[in-house]
Design a protein around this motif. Sequence first.
Motif, short mmCIF file in Angstrom:
data_model
loop_
_atom_site.label_atom_id
_atom_site.label_comp_id
_atom_site.label_asym_id
_atom_site.label_seq_id
_atom_site.Cartn_x
_atom_site.Cartn_y
_atom_site.Cartn_z
N GLN A 199 8.86 -30.50 14.67
CA GLN A 199 8.19 -30.52 13.65
C GLN A 199 9.02 -30.91 12.56
OE1 GLN A 199 5.57 -27.40 12.35
NE2 GLN A 199 4.18 -28.83 10.91
N ARG A 222 5.23 -32.50 8.11
CA ARG A 222 4.76 -33.48 9.07
C ARG A 222 4.21 -32.74 10.37
NH1 ARG A 222 7.54 -39.10 9.54
NH2 ARG A 222 5.54 -39.82 9.68
N GLY A 223 3.46 -33.30 10.86
CA GLY A 223 2.66 -32.72 12.12
C GLY A 223 3.77 -32.58 13.33
N PRO A 224 3.52 -31.72 14.21
CA PRO A 224 4.44 -31.25 15.40
C PRO A 224 4.31 -32.45 16.21
CG PRO A 224 3.42 -29.36 14.88
CD PRO A 224 2.65 -30.43 14.12
#
Lengths: 113, 114
Positions: free
Chosen positions: A38, A42-44
């Motif tokens: 991640q 931001r998203g994983p």
Amino acid sequence: KNQVEQSPQSLIILEGKNCTLQCNYTVSPFSNLRWYKQDTGRGPVSLTIMTFSENTKSNGRYTATLDADTKQSSLHITASQLSDSASYICVVSFNTGGFKTIFGAGTRLFVKA
Amino acid sequence: ETGVTQTPRHLVMGMTNKKSLKCEQHLGHNAMYWYKQSAKKPLELMFVYNFKEQTENNSVPSRFSPECPNSSHLFLHLHTLQPEDSALYLCASSQGQGTGNTIYFGEGSWLTVV
């Protein structure tokens, strides 16, 4: 109690060096284990997924290992790059008649030039 | 680009406001999720939808109200939130709800409650 613990909490390494992140879990019955990366804000993003019968899985410079007997996993990063600076999250899924997933708190990796 | 789009990316709202977070997935998946990520804490699963039906609600306070009109869209309606609700809210999707399915995350919506 089903738990996922990661160590260290944070890590600073120099660019080009290798490092290993640890994940210990007490989840049962085990289904699979994933490592996510991640980036800040931001998203994983999924790096690897391993099931009970898999010991090692690689994705470029990332190599994950799994010891289902000791309930431990590691993520080894080879020849680190500045772009590897991120949080690495261990995620363990298990079957109890329904979808169950437990996320570790993550290891924050800083790669310095 | 993960195929999961969240809007807005940033939201500041007062405790008496009503706002909504939107999520859309372009991956043809059947399951969608809302997660909450607070600073230095693991991701917390909030809601799961499978084929538009809610299959999991992890004891989330009623001030968070999800809506899933179809398998591609997911909303999180916010009302009378508290400052401790400030966090990164992540939407995700997967092909199915089984544990063998990889979960694809959106970029998240940063929520600040003032």
